[in-house]
Design an enzyme around this catalytic site. Structure first.
Site, short mmCIF file in Angstrom:
data_model
loop_
_atom_site.label_atom_id
_atom_site.label_comp_id
_atom_site.label_asym_id
_atom_site.label_seq_id
_atom_site.Cartn_x
_atom_site.Cartn_y
_atom_site.Cartn_z
N ASP A 45 34.84 44.35 13.95
CA ASP A 45 35.27 42.76 14.21
C ASP A 45 36.86 42.52 13.81
OD1 ASP A 45 35.38 39.90 13.62
OD2 ASP A 45 33.33 40.06 13.73
N LYS A 140 46.51 33.33 22.69
CA LYS A 140 47.15 34.60 23.45
C LYS A 140 48.41 34.75 23.40
CE LYS A 140 44.61 36.89 25.51
NZ LYS A 140 43.65 38.03 25.27
#
Ligand code: NAP
Length: 332
Positions: A45, A140
């Site tokens: 994860d 991002k």
């Protein structure tokens, strides 16, 4: 045989990246939070250190595609920013420790073209303005910046691929954030198109760009935008209506007034997210990828039709209610 680790192996783009790599003779390992059909997966994860060293061990290259990409706005920006930034650094650190040759990071035009006041064609020299970006473009941009800083300090060989809105055939019956626009039109869950536009690109061409970014020696240290011309959702609807309405589908071709979108945004989180992009004509250039990687892009019309056909084949769009009428435009 060279081995590539693809993070986020359960994802839409990753599925095509894995297929592209295998078709070109690479062995592939994936990371995911759950098992993925047909892929050797290590559980990892982005929010935890566990699993990353094991995942990258014995791999020659890494393609880091995993990053949260939800359809709606999160409660706080950190829900996206922390996994994107911290997760990217976890992957890059593990890559350096394992001595991988190159990392290809799936960034986005969201790290290039968001938050600018002036409308102009953006290139790899541009960075989104974080202070004026919603959570996803912010995540991002900060993740890609962190990756470049880390690469400079560590000497890691990094390339980023910055796709526009990724459409194209789905490999699994999961409607992703980008393909949901085509789904909404095909399933007519929206009555009309809001004035929102994107720079679409085909997922198969995005996968090819990832491979070229891995294989092209001079690509090291570069960002590559991969996206086509700007297209309003209404223009996408027109292409789909022309192809599918004669077959009995009812793709809506009208415009949704922005005032109605504002009302919808009061109770719908996707409409709320859409408001951030209303009226904006985003434009980017993919000339660098064409020139340096030899990348090419199929016509957007083919991409839209293939996306819709895959939604139909996967049973994600209700069957047409009436038989197709030959000779009718079928437009609604
Ligand atoms: P996707 O299908 O939602 O894939 C995202 C992947 O990231 C999934 O495998 C997801 O795993 C994984 N992920 C998310 N949070 C994670 C976490 N905390 N830990 C581990 N894995 C996590 O979306 P996609 O469209 O393929 O996007 C893939 C990449 O392309 C992302 O980096 C996205 O920002 C970028 N991108 C997408 C587009 C587009 O239009 N689709 C455009 C430009 C860039 P689960 O399956 O477990 O949730």
């Amino acid at each position: 045989m060279e081995r590539v680790l693809v993070t986020g192996a359960s994802g839409f783009i990753a599925g095509h990246v894995i297929a592209e790599l295998r078709a070109h003779g690479y062995a592939v390992r994936g990371t995911a939070r759950r098992s993925v059909d047909g892929v050797d997966v290590v559980t990892a994860d982005l929010t935890s250190d566990a699993g990353w060293a094991e995942a990258v061990d014995g791999c020659d290259h890494v393609m880091h595609t995993a990053s949260p990409f939800p359809a709606g706005s999160p409660k706080s920006d950190d829900e996206l920013v922390r996994p994107a930034v911290d997760g990217t650094l976890r992957v890059l650190r593990a890559a350096v420790d394992a001595g991988v040759k190159r990392v290809v990071l799936t960034s986005s035009v969201a790290a290039v073209a968001t938050g600018h006041r002036e409308e102009k064609v953006r290139t790899e020299a541009d960075w989104s303005v974080v202070e004026r970006s919603p959570a996803y473009p912010k995540s991002k941009t900060l993740a890609e910046r962190a990756a470049w800083d880390f690469a400079r300090e560590s000497g890691l060989e990094l390339v980023t691929v910055n796709p526009g809105m990724v459409l194209g055939p789905l490999l699994t019956p999961v409607i992703g954030t980008s393909t949901q626009v085509v789904h909404q039109l095909m399933a007519r869950t929206v009555p009309a198109s809001p004035k929102i536009g994107f720079v679409p690109v085909d997922v198969r061409d995005v996968a090819t760009a990832h491979r070229l970014a891995l294989e092209t020696p001079q690509a090291a240290g570069n960002r590559y935008i991969v996206a086509g011309e700007h297209m309003w959702v209404r223009e996408m609807a027109a292409v789909l209506a022309e192809e599918f309405n004669p077959r009995g589908y009812r793709v809506p071709t009208g415009s949704l007034p922005t005032s109605l979108l504002r009302v919808a945004a009061l109770f719908d989180k996707t409409a709320r997210l859409a408001l951030d992009f209303v009226g904006r004509r985003e434009a980017v250039s993919a000339d660098k990828a064409r020139g340096e990687l030899g990348w090419t892009m199929r016509p957007v019309r083919d991409t839209l039709i293939d996306t819709a056909n895959s939604l139909i084949e996967l049973g994600l769009v209700p069957a047409p209610r009436k038989p197709a009428v030959t000779g009718s435009s079928g437009r609604s």
